[in-house]
Design an enzyme around this catalytic site. Structure first.
Site, short mmCIF file in Angstrom:
data_model
loop_
_atom_site.label_atom_id
_atom_site.label_comp_id
_atom_site.label_asym_id
_atom_site.label_seq_id
_atom_site.Cartn_x
_atom_site.Cartn_y
_atom_site.Cartn_z
N GLU A 53 0.70 -1.12 -0.18
CA GLU A 53 -0.01 -0.10 -0.04
C GLU A 53 0.98 1.28 -0.02
O GLU A 53 1.84 1.48 0.80
CB GLU A 53 -0.93 0.01 1.52
CG GLU A 53 -1.72 1.10 1.46
CD GLU A 53 -2.52 1.07 2.72
OE1 GLU A 53 -3.62 1.78 2.75
OE2 GLU A 53 -2.27 0.27 3.59
N ASP A 98 11.19 -3.34 15.81
CA ASP A 98 12.05 -2.13 15.47
C ASP A 98 11.17 -1.01 15.30
O ASP A 98 11.10 -0.33 14.29
CB ASP A 98 12.93 -2.45 14.23
CG ASP A 98 13.77 -1.36 13.74
OD1 ASP A 98 14.35 -0.57 14.92
OD2 ASP A 98 14.08 -1.32 12.61
N PRO A 101 9.21 6.08 15.06
CA PRO A 101 8.69 7.00 14.28
C PRO A 101 8.61 6.68 12.47
O PRO A 101 7.51 7.06 12.17
CB PRO A 101 9.00 8.43 14.69
CG PRO A 101 9.46 8.19 16.07
CD PRO A 101 10.07 6.84 16.04
N ASP A 116 7.24 -1.55 7.67
CA ASP A 116 8.52 -2.34 7.93
C ASP A 116 8.59 -3.37 9.11
O ASP A 116 9.18 -2.89 10.01
CB ASP A 116 9.74 -1.29 8.02
CG ASP A 116 10.94 -1.70 7.86
OD1 ASP A 116 11.13 -2.83 7.51
OD2 ASP A 116 11.92 -0.65 8.21
#
Length: 598
Positions: A53, A98, A101, A116
């Site tokens: 996406e 992990d 921001p 991620d």
């Protein structure tokens, strides 16, 4: 859409290639509003790729760099959305490990999405090679120590993200990665409100709990973190308030040792559950039995009705048992005071709508019955010991019911620690003759003799009954209100003392291990403190000390001591046999690693 392609050098590594594809396929299973969607996984020109996406709203990192600290309300909203996404991933056995921001992206509607997730690895693989691949500025302390990632690692990561969103920078900053990792292990973060005074103190408590050094001191699930944040009201105003729910069971939550840490807890977890069930089954049945005896039902009939409630409760259907008991008790109260029965029924509907825990409702309902036996302190202290602040509310609820029953019964005192303030004993509204007449009238209706019911259920009689009850409540001495206040203060004392001891032990030991002896000591000291306060209030506070019909000091003292023993024993047993919520069987976990992509 966006396409993530593995770098040529990384693609040449067979292990990295295999793990990249494994990650993509794992993430493709995560369909959630707060996780970046993966549409396709494939390979072109011998390079693996992921089609995912595309999010045009940028990252949280970019937003902080552009605007500085976010509004508290926006930061909390984003953290709740991220926590919801994490909770879903965790339910599938996937750990991000992990979180930072730059991995929080926004869609066109400004909804946060986690990106991620890294490279998928089984728990066995992660345990065998627990290398640290997470960014040093956002790494959990246990990962620095070489331990594998866990749900609590992600909770810590989300705590770091929320901290940075609130104050504009991470809690620990350094150009040296080694210093950063050491800080995560040994250095305590500065509370956010110290750096930004406009932030509510409630946020300090939540953020610092998420950033606890020991995993078992953090929120144990991302959903718990989300609930705690969602409970803060008026967050962007000067006076923020916290709903009571998240702290209901403090300080008991996370204070009981685990089965692995204590053989006694292991024993109680295996064999203490019957004791817990017997206790609550007996408490659910006791008011039914008492009211049926008071209404002049036979002993066998009373035992049969109470036994039905007890059997259903012991079978594990505590909510059903409570509902049955409530219906029976409503009918029995109707035999005495129909108007009061209507109010009692409405209270039952409120309990159902509010989804009050069955155990707490049963404890409150049993208090008017056990108070004449001198067990008021036992139930006050036990409620607070088991359920923390919610137990204090249970004690207040039970005290109110007990005082109302005592006033309706016209008693000056309903056992130790229950005073109405009446100068003289009044005529009871729970007269046996009244119940027998109403019962006969109802039987007559069932047999086709309806005229007798009208005589008993005369509107003037019903109005006079309720007027008499209201008049008594209004005319009752301040001792009645003082009784409710004293019970509440005693429960608050138990909760406060146990909470302080928990904090003291956690600070002193600085270790994840919970000692059963400390748990028992905290319960004992808390119960003793609550009993002492209750006793002192009744022998020194004027409205209670001078109330007509107050039992002698030595009777109060014995009742308080029995309450301490009862509350300590039952609090320990019930607290140690509280079973955790069932966890879903974990799938292979994901430990985040950073790979070159193009």
């Amino acid at each position: 859409m966006a396409i993530k392609v593995l770098d040529t050098a990384a693609a040449a590594d067979g292990n990295l290639r295999r793990m990249f594809v494994k990650e993509a396929r794992s993430l493709a299973q995560l369909s959630h509003a707060n996780i970046v969607s993966v549409f396709d996984v494939g390979e072109v020109d011998n390079l693996p790729y992921i089609v995912m996406e595309h999010l045009a709203g940028g990252s949280l990192k970019g937003r902080i760099e552009r605007t500085g600290p976010l509004k508290a309300g926006d930061a909390v909203r984003i953290a709740v959305e991220v926590a919801n996404g994490l909770a879903f991933a965790h339910s599938k056995g996937i750990i991000h490990a992990d979180l930072k921001p730059s991995n929080i992206l926004f869609d066109a509607n400004d909804h946060a999405k986690i990106a991620d997730f890294g490279i998928a690895r089984t728990p066995k693989e992660d345990a065998a090679t627990p290398e640290l691949y997470a960014t040093a500025m956002y790494v959990a302390p246990e990962r620095v120590e070489g331990k594998q990632a866990s749900v609590q690692s992600d909770v810590y990561g989300l705590g770091l993200v929320l901290y940075e969103a609130l104050v504009g920078k991470p809690p620990f900053t350094s150009t040296n990665a080694g210093v950063l990792m050491r800080d995560h292990v040994v250095r305590m973060p500065v509370p956010p409100s110290h750096l930004r005074p406009s932030l509510p103190k409630e946020l300090d408590t939540i953020v610092l709990k998420a950033l606890a050094k020991q995993p078992n001191l953090r929120y144990q699930k991302a959903s718990d973190f989300a609930k705690a944040l969602a409970a803060i009201e008026n967050i962007d105003k000067e006076l923020a308030t916290t709903r009571i729910t998240p702290v209901m069971t403090d300080p008991i939550t996370d204070f009981v040792p685990t089965v692995d840490q204590s053989p006694v807890v292991a024993l109680l977890s295996n064999y203490g559950q019957p004791i817990r069930r017997i206790f609550f089954a007996f408490m659910a049945a006791l008011p039914v039995f008492a009211l049926m005896v008071l209404a002049s039902f036979g002993l066998i009939t009373s035992l049969a009705a109470a036994g039905l409630v007890a059997i259903v409760a012991f079978a594990g259907q505590l909510g059903v048992a409570l509902a049955i008991a409530w219906v029976i008790e409503t009918v029995l109260i109707f035999l005495f005071v129909p108007g009061l029965a209507v109010l009692f029924a409405l209270m039952g509907v409120w309990v159902w709508i509010r989804d009050v825990r069955s155990e707490q409702a049963i404890m409150a309902m049993a208090m008017p019955v056990t108070a004449p036996l001198g067990l008021a302190p036992a139930f006050i202290l036990t409620a607070a010991a088991i359920d923390g602040l919610m137990g204090v509310i249970t004690a207040t609820w039970g005290a109110t019911l007990t005082v109302i029953f005592a006033i309706a019964a016209g008693e000056q005192s309903l056992g130790p620690f229950v005073q109405t303030g009446f100068t003289l004993r009044q005529e009871t509204l729970f007269g046996t003759l009244r119940a027998v007449d109403t019962k006969s009238a109802l039987i007559g209706v069932l047999q086709g003799r309806g005229s007798s019911l009208g005589e008993v259920m005369n509107p003037e009689t019903l109005v006079s009954q309720m007027a008499a009850l209201v008049s008594r409540l209004v005319a009752a001495d301040v001792a009645a209100l003082a009784t409710v206040i004293a019970w509440t203060i005693a429960g608050l004392t138990v909760w406060s003392v146990t909470r302080m001891l928990r904090t003291f032990f956690d600070t002193l030991l600085r270790r994840p291990t919970r000692w059963f002896s400390l748990y028992v000591a905290a319960q004992l000291v808390g119960a003793m403190s609550g009993a002492a306060i209750l006793y002192l209030l009744f022998i020194t506070w004027g409205p209670l000390d001078h109330a007509a019909g107050r039992p002698a000091d030595n009777v109060l003292l014995v009742s308080a001591m029995v309450g301490v023993a009862f509350a300590t024993a039952l609090g320990v047993i019930i607290g140690a046999t509280q079973r955790p919520e069932p966890e879903e069987e974990p799938a292979p976990s994901v430990a985040a690693r950073r790979l070159p992509v193009r």
